[in-house]
Design an enzyme around this catalytic site. Sequence first.
Site, short mmCIF file in Angstrom:
data_model
loop_
_atom_site.label_atom_id
_atom_site.label_comp_id
_atom_site.label_asym_id
_atom_site.label_seq_id
_atom_site.Cartn_x
_atom_site.Cartn_y
_atom_site.Cartn_z
N GLY A 245 0.82 -1.20 0.00
CA GLY A 245 0.00 0.00 0.00
C GLY A 245 0.85 1.24 0.00
O GLY A 245 2.08 1.19 -0.18
N HIS A 246 0.20 2.38 0.22
CA HIS A 246 0.88 3.67 0.21
C HIS A 246 1.10 4.23 1.60
O HIS A 246 1.44 5.40 1.74
CB HIS A 246 0.11 4.67 -0.66
CG HIS A 246 0.06 4.30 -2.11
ND1 HIS A 246 -0.60 5.05 -3.06
CD2 HIS A 246 0.61 3.24 -2.79
CE1 HIS A 246 -0.48 4.48 -4.25
NE2 HIS A 246 0.25 3.38 -4.11
#
Length: 398
Positions: A245-246
């Site tokens: 993810g970020h």
Amino acid sequence: MGNCSHMMGSLALGLSCLIIMYGMAVGADQRRLLGETAYDITKYGAKGDGKTDDAMAFRAGCESKTPAKIVVPPGTFMMGEVILSGKCTAPPPLIVDIQGTIMANPDPSSYSNKMWILVEHVDNIKIGGGGTLNAQGAGVWKFAGESNHLPVSFTFQSSSNGDISNLKFVDAMGFHSKLIDSVNIKVSKMTITAPDESPNTDGIHLSNATNVEIIDSVIGTGDDCISIGTGSKNILVKNLKCGPGHGLAVGSLGKRPDEISVGNITFSSCTLTGTTNGARIKSYHKSPVLSATNIVFEDLTMNNVKNPIIIDQHYFSKTQPEQSSVKISDVHFRRIKGTTTSEIPVLLNCSKKEPCSNIELADIDLKPTGEAKSVASACQSAVGIKTSGVLNPPAPKC
């Protein structure tokens, strides 16, 4: 009980005591029985064949005159747009017990409000059960974009005193969940799963949310694990595992002219693995005037994270030359350790128009891994940087 023993010297008083005790026991049994009233959706029209749209049965129990539990039993149920809206007559708390798997209609055009499951204007609700919400988003991710937001799997909106726990979210079309215009929400023991390449599939997004606790959860997705947007305050994220993810994000902020300030936000005791970013604050150019203040990232472990510590006030800035007007202040990065794939793992890239202020870096220990051979810090437009403890890389000079 001791008081009743003293009273037994008098037959009349003893009988009174027994009557009172009996009445209390009966009342407790009645409340327990009422609290267990179950509305199994298969008894209210749900077929559970994986093909028939069982959405209408989901509201069973909302109009109950006694405490109610809406039960999605083991099995696979297909549901299109699900709306649990309006003040339910069932005495609080309304319980939603999802034990089985709910599959979304894979056609995004069937969701008139870009939402799959919406809980709106329902206070004092408990949602859990260990079940799965599978939005089957893989077939539509190719259509995602800034001008085409795909349906959110679960939206909790304009409600208060919500307890959401022990659910599994899989492959949202758009965001997995949103908490909007709501207050006093506890989210725990959630598992959110989507591949790294899934676009705009944030795990949990907050907007105008107040007094929110997100704990003991695992999120792996293609966008932010947690994103905290406009108007959100008094937020705690703790014991979260994030990756892919970020990362953990405050923002993005300042995209729309009506946005308002955020503050009192804490991320604590989280582990990030293989994420693009770690602890991040981001804002757009040409933003309205607002603030992001009293933000704490503490006791974080980074495993092969590209940008472990980053403030980016030039988010999507290529088409907007005017600097951000989001005032970022009182930000604390404390006890952050692990490995990074970047040679600049600490980046404070702030606005020239509204420089960041009062930024704390304390006990930072980030070691290079992969292609990164060394680590350094970089800074632009930040004032009042405070440092303490071990700093690896050394603090930046602005």
